[in-house]
Design an enzyme around this catalytic site. Structure first.
Site, PDB file in Angstrom:
ATOM      1  N   LEU A  87      39.235  30.327  35.671  1.00 10.38           N
ATOM      2  CA  LEU A  87      39.538  31.693  36.093  1.00 10.38           C
ATOM      3  C   LEU A  87      38.249  32.493  35.960  1.00 10.38           C
ATOM      4  CD1 LEU A  87      42.982  32.639  34.467  1.00 10.38           C
ATOM      5  CD2 LEU A  87      42.467  32.567  36.897  1.00 10.38           C
ATOM      6  N   ASP A  88      37.864  33.203  37.000  1.00 13.13           N
ATOM      7  CA  ASP A  88      36.662  34.025  36.942  1.00 13.13           C
ATOM      8  C   ASP A  88      36.855  35.178  35.959  1.00 13.13           C
ATOM      9  OD1 ASP A  88      35.354  32.447  38.733  1.00 13.13           O
ATOM     10  OD2 ASP A  88      35.792  33.688  40.466  1.00 13.13           O
TER      11      ASP A  88
END
Length: 458
Positions: A89-90
């Site tokens: 997940l960024d």
């Protein structure tokens, strides 16, 4: 469709107690990289007596290694709890991050292919180079007549199976080089970007925010002309690919390359003429990166404990993956005049490889006003859901082992106690059937996690 997974990982280490291994989920906060969440977990797990048997097992394994094996070991010499994640997940995104501990890392590959559910906030009226609010504005559009009905109608084009164009700022590579490096260097991409087939089984506009009723803002910085030229060039190639296929895209790409070469020639010619006339002045730009310093764990007092007393939260040391999303000051003026644009919260269930920020950008293109992703939460991945019994809250780590210890142990026990299949949602219950992933060999060290640029991905 179901995924087969290895036999339970729960074992007994001779004379040392239970070895905790398996898979659990954690609610990743916005602002942290996925790799930093792993480091934070190791910071808490490594000194814990619960994970001492696992570390002892790894220590015994290393003692039996040959000198050649020890010399080949690229990881640090110190022994840490082996942890990996099942889909990054960024930093701008929060929500379910699946973590594998010990031999549980061998089951992580299958989660890369399972379906995921996201909730994203789209703010209209401008497009950025990163397709989200952390980038630079490339162009703005008229949103004065935009309505919820218009957005609902445009969303119909993104349901089902179609080929999606990934964003320029992503970790995808072309000729061995990440796409975002071409963008950062202001260079044209060598060929058209390959699209990928994705499926959206559920897509719903769940909330509509009228102008002036929300605090989802555009970025304040606009891209320079060179950056705008690169982005517009890529978008034109993408549109040509969508409208006319590869031949049309290749023609547009060739025209873009020829135009760029001509512009470079004219630019050098102008620079030479200005130098002769003594009109050239040296201009220097200094860019500074603020590095997060490793320090002692911070302590924060927080009210809201069950006994009515103040609760002490002990934070792990800040790492290079901490505080990656800047917080906008409340007194900072909005980047527009008047009430500003509307925004919308959209929920979707998608297959692997889907870029949510590409959907936000493409939605803005369809509406003709531009759009960007302002927020992103992954609420489900496979059978792991936010608020579920198998997903730990990140703040539980900060409350001490007396809080997180029993929860993590229980989650790992449940993972190992369940029968040997992981149930993936089917078409009947709102998901998508996908094929199982091939088993992937996992090294004895924690798998290195590549840090992506700040741009949310699916």
């Amino acid at each position: 469709m179901s995924f087969l997974r290895p036999q339970p990982f729960l074992k007994m280490a001779t004379g040392t107690g239970k070895i905790l291994e398996g898979v659990f989920g954690i609610n990743k906060p916005i602002g942290l990289s996925s790799a930093q969440v792993i480091r934070d977990c190791q910071n808490f797990f490594d000194p814990s007596a619960r994970f001492a048997p696992l570390l002892d097992q790894e220590r015994q394994h290393r003692e039996k290694e040959s000198r050649f094996q020890k010399n080949r070991r690229k990881a640090k010499k110190n022994i840490q709890t082996k942890i990996g994640h099942g889909g990054t997940l960024d930093p701008l995104a929060g929500g379910v991050l699946i973590l594998g501990v010990g031999k549980g890392t061998k089951s992580l590959q299958q989660f890369l292919l399972c379906t995921k559910t996201y909730e994203t906030v789209v703010v209209f009226g401008a497009s950025t180079d990163t397709y989200d609010r952390l980038g630079k504005i490339i162009k703005k559009g008229d949103y004065s007549n935009l309505t919820r009905d218009a957005v609902d109608k445009a969303l119909e084009q993104f349901r089902g199976t179609y080929r999606q164009m990934p964003p320029l700022y992503s970790s995808l590579k072309m000729n061995g080089k990440p796409l975002y490096e071409y963008a950062r260097e202001g260079k044209p991409i060598p060929r058209e970007i390959e699209t990928r087939e994705v499926t959206v089984s559920d897509l719903e506009l769940v909330e509509w925010y009228e102008p002036g009723t929300h605090k989802h803002y555009w970025p304040d910085e606009e891209a320079g002309q060179a950056e705008k030229d690169v982005a517009q060039s890529v978008w034109r190639v993408a549109k040509a690919q969508e409208d006319g296929g590869e031949e049309s895209a290749a023609k547009v790409a060739a025209e873009e390359e020829e135009s760029k070469a001509l512009e470079d020639f004219n630019s050098k010619k102008r620079a030479a003429e200005e130098a002769v006339d003594g009109l050239v002045s040296d201009e220097t730009r200094a860019s500074k990166r603020v590095k997060n310093e490793e320090g002692n764990p911070e302590e924060k007092l927080m009210s809201g404990a069950l006994d009515g007393k103040k609760e002490k939260l002990v934070k792990p040391p800040k790492g290079r993956g901490s505080d990656l999303v800047p917080v906008r000051p409340d007194d900072m003026p909005a980047p527009w005049e008047g009430k500003g644009p509307p925004a919308a919260k959209i929920r979707m269930t998608v297959t692997s490889g889907f870029y949510v920020r590409s959907l936000c950008h493409d939605l803005g293109e369809k509406l003709g006003c531009g759009a960007m992703m302002a927020e992103l939460i992954r609420s489900r991945q496979g059978q792991f859901t936010l608020g579920g019994a198998n997903c730990l809250e990140y703040d539980d780590l900060l409350r001490g082992e007396e809080v997180w210890g029993p929860k993590v142990e229980s989650m790992l026990d449940k993972w190992n106690a369940r029968p040997g299949e992981i149930q993936e949602p089917t078409v009947e219950n709102g998901g998508i059937k996908v094929e199982s992933a091939p088993e992937v060999k996992v090294e004895s060290e924690p798998a290195p996690v590549k840090e992506e640029p700040v741009a949310a991905s699916g």
